[in-house]
Write a protein that holds these residues in place. Structure first.
Motif, PDB file in Angstrom:
ATOM      1  N   ALA A 377     143.684   8.469 -27.946  1.00  0.00           N
ATOM      2  CA  ALA A 377     142.790   7.675 -27.113  1.00  0.00           C
ATOM      3  C   ALA A 377     141.353   7.901 -27.557  1.00  0.00           C
ATOM      4  O   ALA A 377     140.578   6.958 -27.733  1.00  0.00           O
ATOM      5  N   HIS A 378     141.015   9.160 -27.761  1.00  0.00           N
ATOM      6  CA  HIS A 378     139.675   9.510 -28.213  1.00  0.00           C
ATOM      7  C   HIS A 378     139.401   8.867 -29.582  1.00  0.00           C
ATOM      8  O   HIS A 378     138.328   8.312 -29.826  1.00  0.00           O
ATOM      9  N   GLY A 379     140.400   8.903 -30.433  1.00  0.00           N
ATOM     10  CA  GLY A 379     140.285   8.319 -31.764  1.00  0.00           C
ATOM     11  C   GLY A 379     140.004   6.829 -31.694  1.00  0.00           C
ATOM     12  O   GLY A 379     139.180   6.285 -32.443  1.00  0.00           O
ATOM     13  N   LEU A 380     140.661   6.176 -30.747  1.00  0.00           N
ATOM     14  CA  LEU A 380     140.479   4.732 -30.580  1.00  0.00           C
ATOM     15  C   LEU A 380     139.038   4.443 -30.157  1.00  0.00           C
ATOM     16  O   LEU A 380     138.378   3.552 -30.678  1.00  0.00           O
ATOM     17  N   TRP A 381     138.552   5.256 -29.224  1.00  0.00           N
ATOM     18  CA  TRP A 381     137.178   5.098 -28.740  1.00  0.00           C
ATOM     19  C   TRP A 381     136.196   5.296 -29.898  1.00  0.00           C
ATOM     20  O   TRP A 381     135.199   4.601 -30.017  1.00  0.00           O
ATOM     21  N   ARG A 382     136.514   6.215 -30.778  1.00  0.00           N
ATOM     22  CA  ARG A 382     135.660   6.466 -31.933  1.00  0.00           C
ATOM     23  C   ARG A 382     135.574   5.225 -32.824  1.00  0.00           C
ATOM     24  O   ARG A 382     134.485   4.845 -33.278  1.00  0.00           O
ATOM     25  N   ILE A 383     136.717   4.585 -33.033  1.00  0.00           N
ATOM     26  CA  ILE A 383     136.730   3.411 -33.894  1.00  0.00           C
ATOM     27  C   ILE A 383     136.001   2.257 -33.230  1.00  0.00           C
ATOM     28  O   ILE A 383     135.253   1.520 -33.865  1.00  0.00           O
ATOM     29  N   VAL A 384     136.189   2.131 -31.903  1.00  0.00           N
ATOM     30  CA  VAL A 384     135.469   1.084 -31.170  1.00  0.00           C
ATOM     31  C   VAL A 384     133.969   1.334 -31.301  1.00  0.00           C
ATOM     32  O   VAL A 384     133.190   0.409 -31.572  1.00  0.00           O
ATOM     33  N   SER A 385     133.543   2.575 -31.161  1.00  0.00           N
ATOM     34  CA  SER A 385     132.134   2.912 -31.300  1.00  0.00           C
ATOM     35  C   SER A 385     131.629   2.505 -32.666  1.00  0.00           C
ATOM     36  O   SER A 385     130.531   1.960 -32.816  1.00  0.00           O
ATOM     37  N   PHE A 386     132.451   2.796 -33.665  1.00  0.00           N
ATOM     38  CA  PHE A 386     132.080   2.453 -35.039  1.00  0.00           C
ATOM     39  C   PHE A 386     131.883   0.942 -35.161  1.00  0.00           C
ATOM     40  O   PHE A 386     130.885   0.476 -35.705  1.00  0.00           O
ATOM     41  N   THR A 387     132.834   0.205 -34.608  1.00  0.00           N
ATOM     42  CA  THR A 387     132.758  -1.244 -34.681  1.00  0.00           C
ATOM     43  C   THR A 387     131.515  -1.759 -33.958  1.00  0.00           C
ATOM     44  O   THR A 387     130.883  -2.710 -34.378  1.00  0.00           O
ATOM     45  N   LEU A 388     131.171  -1.084 -32.847  1.00  0.00           N
ATOM     46  CA  LEU A 388     129.992  -1.504 -32.089  1.00  0.00           C
ATOM     47  C   LEU A 388     128.719  -1.347 -32.904  1.00  0.00           C
ATOM     48  O   LEU A 388     127.788  -2.129 -32.749  1.00  0.00           O
TER      49      LEU A 388
END
Lengths: 429, 563
Positions: A377-388
């Motif tokens: 879940a944390h990893g997913l949030w990291r990727i979303v942050s990256f995309t942002l």
């Protein structure tokens, strides 16, 4: 807390009465049902027994005071410490016959080494001066002779370069007929220790007689230790032998002891033994270093390239085959690759490897703020942050240049990219 | 509903139940009281347990496994055929077989048990045992220490008062406990032990001895040869006191040789093991603060205490003959059965209370500023031989400025450095940031009657209490993993009980067939073929007769005594 109140009896010096009272109370305060009350009761019981013992000592002291010492010297009266002084020892045994190393106090083993005391020597008369002292003398001489014979053999085995590390050539130690006897074993152990330690120290310093000799194998040291329990009493050995000698042997044994007890030993059958979760202990370092921004950019390029080779090429090939123009196909392929990269980054960074292939190659790991693996879940949030942060383009790039490796999306997602290799090297150095 | 008591051993297991007439040991499907703790899969993928599996260990060692109790509480897994099993699952299979035996014997479902564990088993091993029980469909109401169980059996049997020293050397572990009996109270004063010292290690030492003298390594032997060697050495170990000189035919790699096992040879090999066994005894005496003279009785428990060498060692240490008038193989199961009765409050046991101790020190790691490269210091929280249940709190402070969390690692052992103690797991506790030493947490260790540890951590400044499971504990199965194991085991079936007798005979016959040659081999083949034919006829009377006959033949031909 008054123990007598808890036990519900009048103060008493009679352990029997205390036990009876405790037993009566305990049946109403079963440990599994009333754990806290039980702890209290048990503490009171122990305290009462202690008080009773003191009382007995005091009275005993009054009665016998001055006439004869009740307890043996060095043994506290009535304390029942299980420590009897080694009355029956081999006083004449020359422990260190041929060298001038510190004298290990002739036969005076540390008291706790022999809680079994005199009873361990059935052949020793219980009361000194009993009828069969002559017999005891003979017995003792037999042991002294054997002791010298074995030590001579230790010396000669140490002289043989080929035989030193051959466990079979040391079997004579276990064959020695009195090896299981406490006192003989103790004395012999000291004798062997001195010789083995001298040998090891000499080999280590490569100065004296044994310069061309092999060092003593750890397996052999373990064998000695299983016979003589050297590692059980490091304090005694350090006290009575030179530090050089002790350091030549004990640290090596100690190091092994931590790894002792191989659970596979004795296991029978089965096709294969598998150990998956090898070490639960994660790597921890005193200091962690962030990965550098440029290296990370390079890692991303590498990863995208990898994904492009795996996915993009196929995509564009398929598209071209279906009539798409080359430009369309390649831009779609690039989009697919970037999407593929994001997916890969998410899965790989939150996985056991904690890195995409590119980062892994650089020795980088992605962690949470506790320097541990992120969850998915944390990893997913990291990727979303990256995309942002992607829409910011050059602005993000510029800002990131000044963030010392703790980039925008790292900060946003509360994760770190750590130069694991460097952290490890710094910790090791 | 009955609660049974189970002794889950390294080599053999047994179970019993307390009835109105006293303790009864429950026979297994072969009518025997001991079930070898051996598990295998047969060619059809069905489970084989006990004696049949033990026989198959020789020729089907890749599908059969023994002595897996040592892997309890570790992350090792064993491959049998194509499936991987962990020690918890294998133990569950043995427990399930014992449970079925008990149900058949008692004629009612059994869903609760008391299981005995070595006193020196650590927290992870105890949890694994409990989980094994759950996988087998048994609620494990209580884990009892093996020497304590034996003491209960002796205590009830003799009703004597005084101090007892229990020496329990089984197949894989050695435990020492010192107890005092008075007025219906059994109080354990101290326990100590060695988890890697038992009958299997003596056999292991013999095998090492043979191979060293032959200048060979284990890899030179085929799996069958190695297992065969184990069997031969086990037999000669058991016979060593009666027959001080035994001649064995060994097959090692390509060579065949005659090997003479003498008492001297055995003594030489066993001396290091015997010397090791003295250490826990000495430590227990020291911890109990009792001189050997105050021990009223020394009691021997466990099959390996039959070794004459061990007995004479004990005799020399205590200057008296140890007692062992209850069967050392089953006395632990009897004690566990009594404990099961105690648990269900049998009226006959109303006036008996047992108190036990925690046999090792439990603590946590704290920062070592003196020599950081040696690793953290060990901070004891519960000292060894503290009476249980117990609950102790100690406070630790943050070690760095702005520390955001405290990592509480749980260790067991006696060394001052954590690296040299046993790691049991850890917990992460967030704390408010502050200067070094400003924040503190209270660590509470609670140790229950089963020897299971619970850790509660309270952050002092916020008062928040964390009650988490210990993470990363080796061998611990998560709920998910348990569910998966349960499904895996549910798919595996035992053969019908009534066929077990025949299967055991055939397994033994096949083992003998493969190890013999010439006429004997042909004869065995004929006998086994004959037996198969009778089995096919499905005539119960004929089968009964054929069983008797085949057993006689096998008894005559089989020179081994190893089960």
């Amino acid at each position: 807390m008054n123990p007598w109140q808890v036990l519900d009896i009048a103060p008493s010096g009679d352990p029997r009465a205390i036990k009876r009272a405790y037993a009566k109370k305990l049946k109403q305060t079963r440990p599994d049902e009333k754990p806290e009350e039980f702890q209290q009761l048990h503490a009171a019981y122990k305290q009462a027994l202690g008080l009773a013992a003191q009382k007995t000592d005091a009275t005993a002291g009054e009665i016998h005071g001055g006439t004869a010492p009740l307890a043996a010297p060095g043994q506290e009266a009535g304390s029942d410490t299980g420590v009897t002084s080694r009355g029956a020892s081999l006083p004449e045994t020359p422990i260190m016959p041929d060298t001038a190393v510190t004298e290990p106090g002739q036969g005076a083993a540390p008291a706790h080494q022999s809680p079994t005391g005199p009873t361990s020597e059935p052949d020793q008369p219980d009361a000194p001066g009993s009828a069969d002292t002559g017999d005891a003398e003979l017995q003792r001489n037999a042991r002294i002779d054997e002791y010298h014979r074995v030590l001579a053999r230790v010396d000669s085995t140490l002289e043989h370069r080929q035989r030193v590390n051959d466990q079979a050539s040391w079997q004579f130690l276990a064959e020695s007929p009195f090896i299981l006897e406490e006192e003989y074993n103790w004395n012999l152990g000291l004798g062997v220790f001195q010789r083995v330690a001298q040998y090891s120290a000499a080999v280590a310093s490569a100065a004296q007689r044994y310069t061309d000799r092999p060092g003593i194998d750890i397996r052999l040291l373990q064998y000695f230790d299983s016979l003589f329990a050297w590692s059980e009493d490091p304090a005694y050995l350090s006290e009575h032998f030179d530090a050089v000698l002790v350091d030549a042997v004990l640290p090596r044994l100690d190091e092994y002891a931590a790894r002792a007890g191989d659970p596979q030993r004795g296991l029978r059958g089965g096709r294969k033994l598998v150990l998956e979760r090898a070490t639960p202990e994660e790597e921890r370092f005193p200091e962690y270093y962030f990965g550098s921004f440029l290296a990370r950019a390079f890692a991303v390029l590498l990863d995208v390239f990898l994904v492009y080779v795996a996915l993009g090429v196929i995509t564009s090939a398929v598209l071209i085959k279906h009539g798409a123009s080359e430009g369309d196909a390649s831009s779609t392929a690039l989009m697919v690759s970037v999407g593929g990269y994001l997916l890969l980054a998410w899965l790989a960074e939150s996985s056991r490897w904690q890195a995409t292939p590119g980062k892994y190659l650089l020795g980088y790991r992605v962690t949470n703020r506790q320097f541990r693996r992120m969850g998915y879940a944390h990893g997913l949030w990291r990727i979303v942050s990256f995309t942002l942060t992607l829409p910011l383009y050059w602005l993000a790039w510029l800002v990131n240049c000044f963030l010392n490796g703790n980039l925008l999306h790292d900060r946003l997602s509360r994760s770190y990219v750590i130069n694991w290799r460097k952290s490890r090297e710094e910790a090791g150095g | 509903m009955a609660v049974i008591g189970i002794d889950l051993g390294t080599t053999n297991s047994a179970c019993g139940v307390l009835t109105d007439d006293g303790v009864t040991l429950i026979p297994n499907r072969l009518g025997e009281l001991l079930t070898p703790s051996v598990v295998g899969l047969d060619e059809s993928g069905e489970l084989v347990v006990g004696r049949t599996a033990r026989e198959r260990l020789i020729n089907h060692s890749d599908r059969t496994v023994a002595a897996f109790k040592r892997l309890m509480g570790t992350d090792h897994r064993i491959k049998l055929g194509r499936q991987l099993f962990n020690a918890t699952e294998l133990s569950a299979v043995v427990l399930r077989s014992l449970k079925e035996d008990a149900e058949a014997y008692l004629g009612e479902p059994v869903s609760e048990a008391v299981i005995s564990v070595p006193a020196y088993f650590n927290d992870n091993q105890r949890h694994a045992t409990k989980q094994a029980g759950e996988l087998a469909g048994l609620r494990v109401e209580r884990l009892i220490n093996e020497p304590t169980a034996a003491a209960i059996a002796y205590g009830l049997h003799d009703r004597r008062e005084g101090n007892f020293l229990i020496l329990d050397m089984g197949g894989g572990t050695f435990d020492v406990s010192i107890l005092e009996f008075f007025d219906g109270i059994m109080e354990v004063h101290a326990s100590a032990g060695d988890n890697f010292l038992g009958g299997e290690d003596f056999v292991e030492a013999m095998i090492e001895g043979v191979l060293t003298e032959q200048g060979m390594g284990r890899e030179a032997l085929s799996a069958r040869q190695l297992q065969n060697l184990y069997m031969q050495m086990e037999t000669s170990k058991r016979r060593i006191s009666q027959k001080p000189e035994q001649i064995l035919e060994l097959e090692l790699g390509k060579q065949k040789l005659e090997w003479v096992v003498t008492a001297d040879w055995f003594e030489k090999l066993s001396a290091p093991l015997l010397l090791r066994s003295k250490r826990p005894i000495e430590r227990a005496l020291r911890d109990a603060e009792l001189p050997p003279q105050k021990i009223d009785e020394v009691v021997l428990v466990g099959g390996s205490t039959r070794l004459a060498q061990f007995r004479s060692l004990v005799g020399r240490m205590f200057g008296r003959l140890p007692s062992c008038h209850l069967d050392p193989d089953t006395v632990v199961a009897m004690g566990a059965a009594i404990q099961a009765g105690l648990k269900s409050r049998s009226a006959a046991l109303e006036d008996i209370v047992l108190t036990d101790v925690c046999p090792y020190t439990l603590g946590t790691g704290v920062l070592n500023e003196d020599s950081p490269d040696q690793g953290d210091y060990f901070m004891p929280i519960i000292d060894r031989n503290t009476v249980v249940p117990t609950s102790v709190v100690r406070r630790v402070w943050t070690a760095h400025d702005n520390q955001a969390q405290v990592n509480v690692r749980v260790y067991q052992g006696e060394n001052r450095l954590v690296n040299k103690n046993v790691y049991l797991g850890e917990m992460q506790i967030p704390v408010p940031k502050g200067a070094k030493g400003e924040e503190s947490v209270d660590i509470r260790y609670s140790y229950d009657m089963n020897g299971l540890l619970e850790v509660d951590i309270t952050v002092t400044s916020t008062g928040r209490t964390h009650h988490k499971l210990i993470e990363f504990a080796p061998g611990a199965l998560s709920d998910e993993e348990i569910q998966r194991s349960r499904e895996k085991l549910a798919k595996l079936k035992f053969h019908p009980r009534e066929e077990e007798e025949n299967r055991a005979l055939i397994a033994r016959g096949e083992r003998l067939y493969e190890s013999s040659l010439g006429d004997k081999r042909e004869y065995l083949a004929r006998m086994l073929g004959e037996f198969d034919r009778v089995l096919d006829s499905q005539n119960p009377a004929e089968i009964r007769k054929a069983q008797l006959h085949l057993r006689e033949v096998l008894d005559r031909l089989d020179g081994e005594d190893w089960i």
